[in-house]
Design a protein around this motif. Structure first.
Motif, mmCIF file in Angstrom:
data_model
loop_
_atom_site.group_PDB
_atom_site.id
_atom_site.type_symbol
_atom_site.label_atom_id
_atom_site.label_comp_id
_atom_site.label_asym_id
_atom_site.label_seq_id
_atom_site.Cartn_x
_atom_site.Cartn_y
_atom_site.Cartn_z
ATOM 1 N N THR A 1 0.653 9.304 -6.053
ATOM 2 C CA THR A 1 0.794 10.729 -5.716
ATOM 3 C C THR A 1 2.136 11.306 -6.157
ATOM 4 O OG1 THR A 1 1.672 10.229 -3.513
ATOM 5 C CG2 THR A 1 -0.726 10.454 -3.722
ATOM 6 N N ASN A 2 2.883 10.552 -6.961
ATOM 7 C CA ASN A 2 4.211 10.997 -7.416
ATOM 8 C C ASN A 2 5.126 11.354 -6.251
ATOM 9 O OD1 ASN A 2 3.727 10.738 -10.248
ATOM 10 N ND2 ASN A 2 2.532 12.644 -10.181
ATOM 11 N N GLY A 3 5.049 10.552 -5.198
ATOM 12 C CA GLY A 3 5.922 10.734 -4.061
ATOM 13 C C GLY A 3 5.470 11.776 -3.055
ATOM 14 N N ARG A 4 4.369 12.447 -3.335
ATOM 15 C CA ARG A 4 3.894 13.541 -2.476
ATOM 16 C C ARG A 4 3.270 13.030 -1.182
ATOM 17 N NH1 ARG A 4 -0.708 16.079 -1.270
ATOM 18 N NH2 ARG A 4 -0.753 18.355 -1.105
ATOM 19 N N GLY A 5 2.529 11.924 -1.268
ATOM 20 C CA GLY A 5 1.754 11.455 -0.124
ATOM 21 C C GLY A 5 0.367 12.054 -0.120
ATOM 22 N N VAL A 6 -0.447 11.641 0.859
ATOM 23 C CA VAL A 6 -1.841 12.092 0.917
ATOM 24 C C VAL A 6 -2.028 13.110 2.039
ATOM 25 C CG1 VAL A 6 -2.872 10.077 -0.151
ATOM 26 C CG2 VAL A 6 -2.427 10.047 2.273
ATOM 27 N N ASP A 7 -2.956 14.025 1.803
ATOM 28 C CA ASP A 7 -3.190 15.103 2.774
ATOM 29 C C ASP A 7 -3.935 14.619 4.013
ATOM 30 O OD1 ASP A 7 -2.139 17.376 1.178
ATOM 31 O OD2 ASP A 7 -3.754 16.778 -0.174
ATOM 32 N N VAL B 1 0.826 -1.207 0.000
ATOM 33 C CA VAL B 1 0.000 0.000 0.000
ATOM 34 C C VAL B 1 0.861 1.257 0.000
ATOM 35 C CG1 VAL B 1 -1.711 1.318 1.301
ATOM 36 C CG2 VAL B 1 -1.947 -1.160 1.102
ATOM 37 N N VAL B 2 1.914 1.276 0.816
ATOM 38 C CA VAL B 2 2.752 2.475 0.907
ATOM 39 C C VAL B 2 3.386 2.802 -0.435
ATOM 40 C CG1 VAL B 2 4.795 3.480 1.988
ATOM 41 C CG2 VAL B 2 3.200 2.137 3.367
ATOM 42 N N GLU B 3 3.960 1.803 -1.066
ATOM 43 C CA GLU B 3 4.616 2.039 -2.352
ATOM 44 C C GLU B 3 3.624 2.481 -3.415
ATOM 45 O OE1 GLU B 3 7.850 2.226 -3.030
ATOM 46 O OE2 GLU B 3 8.023 2.013 -0.841
ATOM 47 N N ARG B 4 2.443 1.851 -3.418
ATOM 48 C CA ARG B 4 1.441 2.213 -4.418
ATOM 49 C C ARG B 4 0.928 3.632 -4.209
ATOM 50 N NH1 ARG B 4 -0.046 3.114 -8.896
ATOM 51 N NH2 ARG B 4 -2.190 2.710 -9.582
ATOM 52 N N VAL B 5 0.745 4.043 -2.969
ATOM 53 C CA VAL B 5 0.312 5.415 -2.686
ATOM 54 C C VAL B 5 1.351 6.411 -3.170
ATOM 55 C CG1 VAL B 5 -0.101 7.081 -0.822
ATOM 56 C CG2 VAL B 5 -1.262 4.873 -0.802
ATOM 57 N N LYS B 6 2.613 6.089 -2.950
ATOM 58 C CA LYS B 6 3.674 6.999 -3.415
ATOM 59 C C LYS B 6 3.700 7.082 -4.932
ATOM 60 C CE LYS B 6 6.543 6.597 0.722
ATOM 61 N NZ LYS B 6 7.820 6.146 1.325
ATOM 62 N N GLU B 7 3.411 5.967 -5.601
ATOM 63 C CA GLU B 7 3.331 5.985 -7.068
ATOM 64 C C GLU B 7 2.184 6.873 -7.529
ATOM 65 O OE1 GLU B 7 2.876 2.071 -8.588
ATOM 66 O OE2 GLU B 7 4.785 1.339 -7.782
ATOM 67 N N ALA C 1 2.129 2.611 8.755
ATOM 68 C CA ALA C 1 2.123 2.928 7.326
ATOM 69 C C ALA C 1 1.515 4.301 7.070
ATOM 70 C CB ALA C 1 1.363 1.860 6.554
ATOM 71 N N ASP C 2 0.511 4.675 7.856
ATOM 72 C CA ASP C 2 -0.098 6.001 7.709
ATOM 73 C C ASP C 2 0.935 7.105 7.858
ATOM 74 O OD1 ASP C 2 -2.568 4.762 7.456
ATOM 75 O OD2 ASP C 2 -3.182 5.154 9.520
ATOM 76 N N LEU C 3 1.789 6.986 8.861
ATOM 77 C CA LEU C 3 2.798 8.017 9.104
ATOM 78 C C LEU C 3 3.792 8.097 7.957
ATOM 79 C CD1 LEU C 3 3.549 7.572 12.921
ATOM 80 C CD2 LEU C 3 1.873 9.051 11.819
ATOM 81 N N ASP C 4 3.978 6.987 7.245
ATOM 82 C CA ASP C 4 4.856 6.959 6.078
ATOM 83 C C ASP C 4 4.179 7.573 4.859
ATOM 84 O OD1 ASP C 4 6.943 6.444 4.383
ATOM 85 O OD2 ASP C 4 6.932 4.267 4.640
#
Length: 336
Positions: free
Chosen positions: A217-223, A209-215, A236-239
């Motif tokens: 969001t282009n490395g930005r993460g979620v607000d 999940v962490v890697e896919r979220v970074k993909e 994982a949330d903190l990451d």
């Protein structure tokens, strides 16, 4: 002419904390008496929520001790009233205590009704607690307002997005114009989250999940992250959360989050919240505001309520087992 109120009723009693075996169906419980400002409601549909399992297991201590009748929401018919706004025969829905029973005494201040004809008793019972939770998390905790246009709002992530609260979060966030990433267990649940409005879905059974979220969001993460899972997902949330982002931890489906070293938040100036619905509906004005907005979303079909299954009250143990076993999507109800 009002129906005669019996002296005893059926209901489910918890005599001590434990597994589903402590849920005891009984038919000789006393019917509660009401005080000024209260209603006696004959329940028809009763909502099943994770908070019920927390009281059953003792994760949340009961302020009244044991034996305990749990259950936080239901719909039904008023059979006796000590409040001028409600009369016997009114069809209502409410938040309260001791809903796992044939009759419940309810504060009129936590009751909605008479329900409009276009909203069924089943929908009302299924919508209230999880709907208000999702709405206040989005609007109050996260502070997300509706944007003009589609997907112009913040990046958001919803865990367990096919569940009762998760599916409502996805729908409300979509209405508000947020960019929504949903996680769920399995392809079928991911498809359901996409159907509810998630633009991206992640099968947490087969993908990191962490890697896919970074993909995504282009490395930005979620607000903003909405996490009803708890222990298994919090690190994982903190990451995954973006700089100056917010992690909203509102549930303990996998167990409660371990104590947090507050210094971990400094690297990205992260905000962490642990809101509870009942802290957002304290005043009559708050109750009116959020229930009105929720039922308007339902009436206009911007938010749709999915009921997974309706169980007889006698089968409450099976309902808890299915809920805790992640075997469900949408809302579970008990019926008398």
């Amino acid at each position: 002419m009002a129906a005669e109120i019996p002296k005893t009723m059926s209901g489910v009693v918890i005599e001590k904390p434990g597994g589903v075996d402590v849920l005891k169906y009984k038919t000789d419980l006393p019917v509660p008496e009401i005080k000024e400002g209260e209603l006696l409601v004959k329940n028809e549909y009763i909502g099943v929520n994770f908070i019920d399992t927390y009281f059953r297991t003792g994760l949340y201590p009961s302020s009244s001790g044991y034996p305990l009748i749990t259950g936080k929401e239901a719909s039904g018919t008023v059979v006796s009233s000590k409040h001028p706004r409600f009369s016997p025969g009114d069809r209502v829905a409410y938040l309260g205590d001791a809903a796992y029973a044939e009759y419940t005494s309810v504060s009129a201040s936590r009751c909605i009704g008479p329900l409009p004809e276009r909203i069924s008793s089943e929908t009302a019972a299924a919508a209230l607690l999880q709907g208000l939770t999702a709405l206040t998390l989005v609007r109050e905790a996260a502070g997300i307002e509706q944007k003009l246009g589609i997907s112009e709002g913040p990046w958001t992530l919803v865990h367990a997005a096919a569940g009762g609260t998760g599916s409502l979060l996805v729908q409300i966030l979509s209405v508000m114009g947020a960019k929504v990433i949903a996680t769920a267990g399995g392809q079928e649940k991911c498809e359901q989250a996409h159907h509810h409005g998630a633009q991206w879905t992640i099968d947490n059974k087969s993908k990191d999940v962490v890697e896919r979220v970074k993909e995504i969001t282009n490395g930005r993460g979620v607000d903003v992250i909405f996490d009803g899972v708890g222990k298994a997902t919090f690190d994982a949330d903190l990451d995954m959360v973006a700089r100056k982002g917010t992690v909203i931890s509102f549930g303990n489906a996998s167990g409660k989050v371990e104590p947090l070293d507050i210094l971990r938040l400094g690297a990205k100036n992260i905000k962490v919240m642990r809101p509870v619905l009942f802290g957002y509906i304290v005043t009559p004005e708050e109750w009116e505001r959020w229930t009105t907005e929720l039922f308007e979303l339902i009436k206009t079909e911007k938010v749709k309520i999915k009921v997974h299954e309706v169980y007889p009250l006698q089968e409450v143990a099976r309902a808890h087992t299915d809920l805790e076993g992640r075997k469900t999507t949408g809302k579970l109800l008990l019926k008398l």
